[in-house]
Design a protein around this motif. Structure first.
Motif, PDB file in Angstrom:
ATOM      1  N   ASN A 150       0.599  -1.144   0.003  1.00 53.06           N
ATOM      2  CA  ASN A 150       0.056   0.063  -0.056  1.00 53.06           C
ATOM      3  C   ASN A 150       1.005   1.260  -0.006  1.00 53.06           C
ATOM      4  O   ASN A 150       0.294   2.459  -0.071  1.00 53.06           O
ATOM      5  N   GLU A 151       2.267   1.151   0.164  1.00 49.12           N
ATOM      6  CA  GLU A 151       2.996   2.354  -0.080  1.00 49.12           C
ATOM      7  C   GLU A 151       3.675   2.429  -1.182  1.00 49.12           C
ATOM      8  O   GLU A 151       4.481   3.289  -1.553  1.00 49.12           O
ATOM      9  N   THR A 152       3.396   1.407  -2.020  1.00 50.64           N
ATOM     10  CA  THR A 152       4.321   1.559  -3.387  1.00 50.64           C
ATOM     11  C   THR A 152       4.025   2.761  -4.146  1.00 50.64           C
ATOM     12  O   THR A 152       5.049   3.056  -4.710  1.00 50.64           O
ATOM     13  N   THR A 153       3.082   3.253  -4.521  1.00 48.53           N
ATOM     14  CA  THR A 153       3.021   4.200  -5.297  1.00 48.53           C
ATOM     15  C   THR A 153       3.443   5.428  -4.816  1.00 48.53           C
ATOM     16  O   THR A 153       4.534   6.184  -5.479  1.00 48.53           O
ATOM     17  N   LYS A 154       3.557   5.737  -3.541  1.00 51.38           N
ATOM     18  CA  LYS A 154       4.147   7.129  -2.911  1.00 51.38           C
ATOM     19  C   LYS A 154       5.516   6.620  -3.076  1.00 51.38           C
ATOM     20  O   LYS A 154       6.288   7.539  -3.411  1.00 51.38           O
ATOM     21  N   HIS A 155       5.924   5.472  -2.825  1.00 56.95           N
ATOM     22  CA  HIS A 155       7.608   5.197  -2.661  1.00 56.95           C
ATOM     23  C   HIS A 155       8.149   5.272  -4.054  1.00 56.95           C
ATOM     24  O   HIS A 155       9.321   5.933  -4.479  1.00 56.95           O
ATOM     25  N   ILE A 156       7.331   4.973  -5.342  1.00 53.71           N
ATOM     26  CA  ILE A 156       7.902   5.147  -6.528  1.00 53.71           C
ATOM     27  C   ILE A 156       8.237   6.614  -6.759  1.00 53.71           C
ATOM     28  O   ILE A 156       9.108   6.808  -7.437  1.00 53.71           O
TER      29      ILE A 156
ATOM     30  N   GLY B  18       5.235  -8.799 -13.182  1.00 59.47           N
ATOM     31  CA  GLY B  18       5.433  -9.780 -13.861  1.00 59.47           C
ATOM     32  C   GLY B  18       5.081 -11.105 -13.793  1.00 59.47           C
ATOM     33  O   GLY B  18       4.408 -11.452 -12.631  1.00 59.47           O
ATOM     34  N   ASP B  19       5.308 -12.241 -14.558  1.00 56.99           N
ATOM     35  CA  ASP B  19       4.952 -13.503 -14.530  1.00 56.99           C
ATOM     36  C   ASP B  19       5.762 -14.410 -13.581  1.00 56.99           C
ATOM     37  O   ASP B  19       5.549 -15.317 -13.178  1.00 56.99           O
ATOM     38  N   GLN B  20       6.996 -13.826 -13.192  1.00 58.80           N
ATOM     39  CA  GLN B  20       8.330 -14.850 -12.819  1.00 58.80           C
ATOM     40  C   GLN B  20       8.798 -13.894 -11.594  1.00 58.80           C
ATOM     41  O   GLN B  20       8.955 -12.581 -11.780  1.00 58.80           O
ATOM     42  N   ASN B  21       9.474 -14.655 -10.685  1.00 60.07           N
ATOM     43  CA  ASN B  21      10.495 -14.060  -9.699  1.00 60.07           C
ATOM     44  C   ASN B  21      10.038 -12.966  -9.155  1.00 60.07           C
ATOM     45  O   ASN B  21      10.693 -12.047  -8.558  1.00 60.07           O
ATOM     46  N   ASN B  22       8.716 -12.889  -8.581  1.00 63.96           N
ATOM     47  CA  ASN B  22       8.002 -11.883  -7.964  1.00 63.96           C
ATOM     48  C   ASN B  22       8.335 -10.325  -8.529  1.00 63.96           C
ATOM     49  O   ASN B  22       8.695  -9.545  -7.762  1.00 63.96           O
ATOM     50  N   LEU B  23       8.399 -10.303  -9.709  1.00 61.73           N
ATOM     51  CA  LEU B  23       8.865  -8.978 -10.433  1.00 61.73           C
ATOM     52  C   LEU B  23       7.695  -7.976 -10.364  1.00 61.73           C
ATOM     53  O   LEU B  23       6.594  -8.414 -10.612  1.00 61.73           O
ATOM     54  N   GLU B  24       7.974  -6.946 -10.002  1.00 65.72           N
ATOM     55  CA  GLU B  24       7.228  -5.698 -10.080  1.00 65.72           C
ATOM     56  C   GLU B  24       8.195  -4.546 -10.799  1.00 65.72           C
ATOM     57  O   GLU B  24       9.346  -4.295 -10.474  1.00 65.72           O
ATOM     58  N   TYR B  25       7.461  -3.590 -11.536  1.00 63.02           N
ATOM     59  CA  TYR B  25       8.265  -2.641 -12.164  1.00 63.02           C
ATOM     60  C   TYR B  25       7.367  -1.223 -12.447  1.00 63.02           C
ATOM     61  O   TYR B  25       6.011  -1.653 -12.639  1.00 63.02           O
ATOM     62  N   ALA B  26       8.078  -0.264 -12.585  1.00 60.93           N
ATOM     63  CA  ALA B  26       7.115   0.943 -13.322  1.00 60.93           C
ATOM     64  C   ALA B  26       7.951   1.749 -14.060  1.00 60.93           C
ATOM     65  O   ALA B  26       9.492   1.376 -14.203  1.00 60.93           O
ATOM     66  N   PHE B  27       7.827   2.809 -14.803  1.00 61.10           N
ATOM     67  CA  PHE B  27       8.403   3.545 -15.586  1.00 61.10           C
ATOM     68  C   PHE B  27       8.332   5.034 -15.203  1.00 61.10           C
ATOM     69  O   PHE B  27       7.426   5.454 -15.027  1.00 61.10           O
TER      70      PHE B  27
ATOM     71  N   LEU C 187      11.889   1.356 -13.029  1.00 66.85           N
ATOM     72  CA  LEU C 187      12.173   0.828 -11.324  1.00 66.85           C
ATOM     73  C   LEU C 187      11.402  -0.425 -11.233  1.00 66.85           C
ATOM     74  O   LEU C 187      10.496  -0.915 -11.720  1.00 66.85           O
ATOM     75  N   MET C 188      12.343  -1.118 -10.590  1.00 69.08           N
ATOM     76  CA  MET C 188      12.079  -2.579 -10.538  1.00 69.08           C
ATOM     77  C   MET C 188      12.520  -3.351  -9.430  1.00 69.08           C
ATOM     78  O   MET C 188      13.535  -3.062  -8.963  1.00 69.08           O
ATOM     79  N   LYS C 189      12.029  -4.501  -8.907  1.00 69.57           N
ATOM     80  CA  LYS C 189      12.293  -5.232  -7.965  1.00 69.57           C
ATOM     81  C   LYS C 189      11.837  -6.741  -8.227  1.00 69.57           C
ATOM     82  O   LYS C 189      10.874  -6.957  -8.824  1.00 69.57           O
ATOM     83  N   ASP C 190      12.685  -7.589  -7.670  1.00 73.76           N
ATOM     84  CA  ASP C 190      12.407  -9.076  -7.857  1.00 73.76           C
ATOM     85  C   ASP C 190      13.197  -9.861  -7.104  1.00 73.76           C
ATOM     86  O   ASP C 190      13.875  -9.421  -6.302  1.00 73.76           O
ATOM     87  N   ASP C 191      13.291 -11.080  -7.249  1.00 72.45           N
ATOM     88  CA  ASP C 191      13.915 -12.065  -6.480  1.00 72.45           C
ATOM     89  C   ASP C 191      15.650 -11.748  -6.479  1.00 72.45           C
ATOM     90  O   ASP C 191      16.126 -11.648  -5.732  1.00 72.45           O
TER      91      ASP C 191
END
Length: 228
Positions: free
Chosen positions: A38-44, A113-122, A176-180
């Motif tokens: 719930n903090e993701t958008t603000k943190h991005i 993303g579909d693998q490795n718990n990937l999340e990202y934004a541009f 901006l990305m994060k994954d395993d």
């Protein structure tokens, strides 16, 4: 083609690569930080702001410490630091002047993303700098050649002297990305599908998504320019 022309063309290609590499390296910094969903958008948004502040502060050690760990598997930390110092302080070959300002920028929604718990934004923005070559002057033929080659790279160039360029890159994208692989920490890296370093660090499905996002930005910019 005669040898003088080929030699000049090869030199211009080398200079274009130098400029493109500078744009890539400027956005290699990352921020190591985890947060709840719930903090993701603000943190991005705060990460995007921090990226420009770090560049403006010219704090090389801070930038190096925040880089993606995979980068150091390919290039030692001290080598990165030398590159940053050369870019911002100049060396015997060239120097660059990057305005200390925070440009207008837009942040996309956060994707998964579909693998490795990937999340990202541009983060998209326009970026400009002045670059001066200390041991090279460009004649009219070389200027025309370099302007054309850099246009292909997505950069608009104006020569303000025989050895100084004003460079503008429209629709620059930082991922901006994060994954395993990042231990679920958010990291930042400039989009450049032609860079071996970028391709080795970023997951393949994210490279494809970034390409589509950039194409959409370019199409939007073209339509806006045609409607002016």
């Amino acid at each position: 083609m005669n040898k003088p022309f080929m030699s000049k063309r090869n030199n211009i290609i080398s200079y274009v690569r130098v400029v493109a590499f500078c744009f890539l390296m400027i956005g290699m910094n990352v921020c190591v930080y985890s947060q709840t969903s719930n903090e993701t958008t603000k943190h991005i948004n705060s990460l995007a702001q921090k990226m420009f502040v770090d560049i403006n502060n010219r704090d090389y050690d801070a930038i190096i410490e925040m880089m993606h760990p995979k980068a150091f598997e390919l290039v030692p930390k001290e080598s990165f630091k030398s590159v940053f110092k050369s870019m911002f302080e100049g060396d015997e070959e060239f120097s660059i002047d990057i305005p200390k300002r925070i440009p207008e920028y837009k942040v996309s929604e956060v994707f998964k993303g579909d693998q490795n718990n990937l999340e990202y934004a541009f983060v998209s923005y326009d970026m400009n700098m002045k670059m001066t070559f200390h041991n090279q002057e460009f004649d009219e033929e070389s200027k025309k050649m370099m302007i054309g080659m850099m246009k292909v790279q997505g950069m608009d160039v104006e020569f303000i002297s025989s050895n100084t360029l004003d460079v503008l890159m429209n629709d620059r994208i930082t991922i901006l990305m994060k994954d395993d692989a990042t231990n679920s920490n958010w990291v930042m890296i400039n989009y450049d599908a032609n860079s071996p370093l970028f391709v080795q660090i970023v997951p393949s499905d994210l490279i494809g998504a970034a390409k589509e996002y950039q194409q959409a930005l370019m199409l939007k910019s073209k339509k806006e320019s045609e409607n002016k």
